[in-house]
Design an enzyme around this catalytic site. Sequence first.
Site, short mmCIF file in Angstrom:
data_model
loop_
_atom_site.label_atom_id
_atom_site.label_comp_id
_atom_site.label_asym_id
_atom_site.label_seq_id
_atom_site.Cartn_x
_atom_site.Cartn_y
_atom_site.Cartn_z
N ARG A 1 0.87 -1.18 0.00
CA ARG A 1 0.00 0.00 0.00
C ARG A 1 0.90 1.22 0.00
O ARG A 1 2.12 1.12 0.13
CB ARG A 1 -1.03 0.03 1.14
CG ARG A 1 -0.75 -0.71 2.39
CD ARG A 1 0.43 -0.20 3.15
NE ARG A 1 0.33 1.23 3.39
CZ ARG A 1 1.35 2.02 3.62
NH1 ARG A 1 2.59 1.53 3.62
NH2 ARG A 1 1.21 3.30 3.84
N GLY A 2 0.25 2.40 -0.15
CA GLY A 2 1.01 3.62 -0.30
C GLY A 2 1.07 3.92 -1.79
O GLY A 2 1.47 3.06 -2.59
N ALA A 3 0.66 5.13 -2.16
CA ALA A 3 0.47 5.42 -3.58
C ALA A 3 1.70 5.12 -4.45
O ALA A 3 1.58 4.42 -5.46
CB ALA A 3 0.01 6.88 -3.75
N ARG B 1 -7.52 -0.09 -6.35
CA ARG B 1 -7.60 1.01 -5.38
C ARG B 1 -7.92 2.28 -6.15
O ARG B 1 -7.07 2.78 -6.89
CB ARG B 1 -6.26 1.19 -4.64
CG ARG B 1 -5.73 -0.06 -3.93
CD ARG B 1 -6.48 -0.42 -2.65
NE ARG B 1 -6.67 0.66 -1.72
CZ ARG B 1 -5.77 1.08 -0.81
NH1 ARG B 1 -4.62 0.48 -0.72
NH2 ARG B 1 -6.04 2.07 0.02
N ASP C 1 -2.04 10.89 -1.68
CA ASP C 1 -2.49 9.89 -2.65
C ASP C 1 -2.86 10.54 -3.97
O ASP C 1 -2.73 9.93 -5.04
CB ASP C 1 -3.66 9.09 -2.09
CG ASP C 1 -3.17 8.13 -1.02
OD1 ASP C 1 -2.96 8.59 0.12
OD2 ASP C 1 -2.93 6.95 -1.33
N ASN D 1 -5.30 12.32 1.08
CA ASN D 1 -4.35 11.46 1.77
C ASN D 1 -5.16 10.64 2.77
O ASN D 1 -6.37 10.78 2.89
CB ASN D 1 -3.26 12.30 2.45
CG ASN D 1 -2.11 11.46 2.97
OD1 ASN D 1 -1.63 10.56 2.27
ND2 ASN D 1 -1.66 11.71 4.19
N LYS D 2 -4.47 9.76 3.45
CA LYS D 2 -5.11 8.85 4.41
C LYS D 2 -6.09 9.58 5.32
O LYS D 2 -5.83 10.69 5.75
CB LYS D 2 -4.00 8.21 5.25
CG LYS D 2 -4.44 7.23 6.31
CD LYS D 2 -5.34 6.12 5.83
CE LYS D 2 -4.79 5.39 4.63
NZ LYS D 2 -5.82 4.56 3.95
#
Lengths: 355, 355
Positions: B47-49, B90, B241, B251-252
């Site tokens: 995960r993580g863009a 995603r 993101d 973002n998150k």
Amino acid sequence: MHTTQPIEWTPEGVRMLDQRRLPAEVVYITYTDYVGIAAGIRDMVIRGAPAIGVAAAMGVAIGVERSAAKSLDELRAEFPRICDTIARTRPTAMDLFWALERMKQRFAAATSDSNDSLAPIRAAMIAEAQQVHLEKKAIDEAIGRFGAELMPREGRVMTQCNAGALATAGIGTALGVIRVAVEQGCKLTVLVPETRPYLQGARLTAWELQQDGIPLTLITDNMVGHILKTKQVGAIVVGADRIAANGDTANKIGTYQIAVLANEHKVPFYVAAPISTLDLSIPGGEHIPIEERSPEEVTHIQGVRIAPDVSVANPAFDVTPARLVTAIITERGVARAPYTDSLRRLADSSATALS
Amino acid sequence: MHTTQPIEWTPEGVRMLDQRRLPAEVVYITYTDYVGIAAGIRDMVIRGAPAIGVAAAMGVAIGVERSAAKSLDELRAEFPRICDTIARTRPTAMDLFWALERMKQRFAAATSDSNDSLAPIRAAMIAEAQQVHLEKKAIDEAIGRFGAELMPREGRVMTQCNAGALATAGIGTALGVIRVAVEQGCKLTVLVPETRPYLQGARLTAWELQQDGIPLTLITDNMVGHILKTKQVGAIVVGADRIAANGDTANKIGTYQIAVLANEHKVPFYVAAPISTLDLSIPGGEHIPIEERSPEEVTHIQGVRIAPDVSVANPAFDVTPARLVTAIITERGVARAPYTDSLRRLADSSATALS
């Protein structure tokens, strides 16, 4: 209104609902001595400032009732130890100290009346603890009625932590406001932040509302800003652990940032709390001690490790400055800014306004 | 600088560190087809863009490498299915679509050069995916250098979620900034919000920083306001993101409220992200789709139920308006308001400024 009873005085002892095991299990523990009750408060079998106050009063009562003292002098010598043991459990909750002070005064009066007979003193202390409990219930109902007028007729409201029946031994303060509003016909959905690390929102508030059939949506604590930005929320109502003379309010960690976010999004932010939560001896919130709890509450959830073994901060409370509080709802009426005046007036007003 | 590698191209296939099992276990999974990689992205093995971008590129490459196609026409017919499968994983991560677009362009060029021989196309796609990975690493280093100049010489900084090596396949974006600052001699302690529901802060960022020996303090998400109010915090730096043309940043979940709190406490709030995160096709953050994830992420932690079976909201991201962002740190330099101008200039500037 039927609500769960987190604490009851029974012939066997003080019966508490073990809130640590909710919602998975509904388990009651009966404590037969004051040391057990102190442990129950410290270990959060019971939590929430008003409920802690009831537990403290019952703890003193059972300490006196079950004391091995043979004379008034022996009982007088033991009494401070009982109170101190109960005092050294949760440092932030004002109600704890309020209840201890009240029980000390009752003890002083009962012992000054007594001719070395312990039975009437024991009876007086038990009656006083039960009276504290009854008063808490009446207080919640009054807070609920005053607060319900501030709720929207329909739509979303938000709370934080658990200021419900489980926290007060009545219908709750913040949840009492919501309960009375719903009883009066408001169509409310309650946004419930889970309230890490102890998850009082997810475990207790969600459970209480579900039991009552009040619609809710559970969220994580970091969704509050996003929800307030993207959804219409009519009001936020929270409890309090201690309120300073100027209206600064100590409550469960996370309350402060919810208040900042409420202010940012122009959502009314209400504190619902009994007059006993007021600490007029301190001018502002900077004087309220903040309990730091164990790192394991953060690094473990229900016994499962979720983080490596690293440094952790775990303040259990924070302080919301009065400027972010739209109103403080008490059993004697609603206080608004400037709080130094309005809270003092409510504190000085007769408790008979309750009836 | 030694940092963990969340993804590597190996002769056996694409090897990913299973981030779902950190910090309890360090487990690697080797995927040998694109369907597996798509599942790995969707199920958050990675995960993580930026890391998702690398995974997507490698997913396309392995899809082409291991394709059963016997002719260029067959491969051309299969190619869109490979890309679509990876695209449907995603929805918020800009890098995913950026990487797919780049691989599509490389595929178009390679197939137009080809005389129906598949081997050079396969080699070209693998080389392109590895090039994407190398570029991501260089980009992180550049972001780190630009961002390090904005960090305090000593004291506390805060991040959110995991914008570290695990999220980017380099040294990280936000954590890259912190890593380079520490390498350059800054004495920093990193405040790490745990980032519910998925606990990327507690599980991944705390683990990464611990591995690197960078001091940290883990907090719950509802402690951010209290910490900013009671402790000196020099800067907040987060990843992104997707960033709209006007600087609005997805973002998150939780990032938005941290930005509001940073603004309230006059703490600089920085976004660190590669140019590939920019989506200049959308004017503002209201056009960024927000992924809603499963309720079980909120009601269960590591398989343990923590809440009753109630209604849940689980938006995975939120949007921070540009007015709350002090600066956006990219590999081509630091953008400041007005972002519509500064981001456009950086996007138009030559990537060679990197070297």
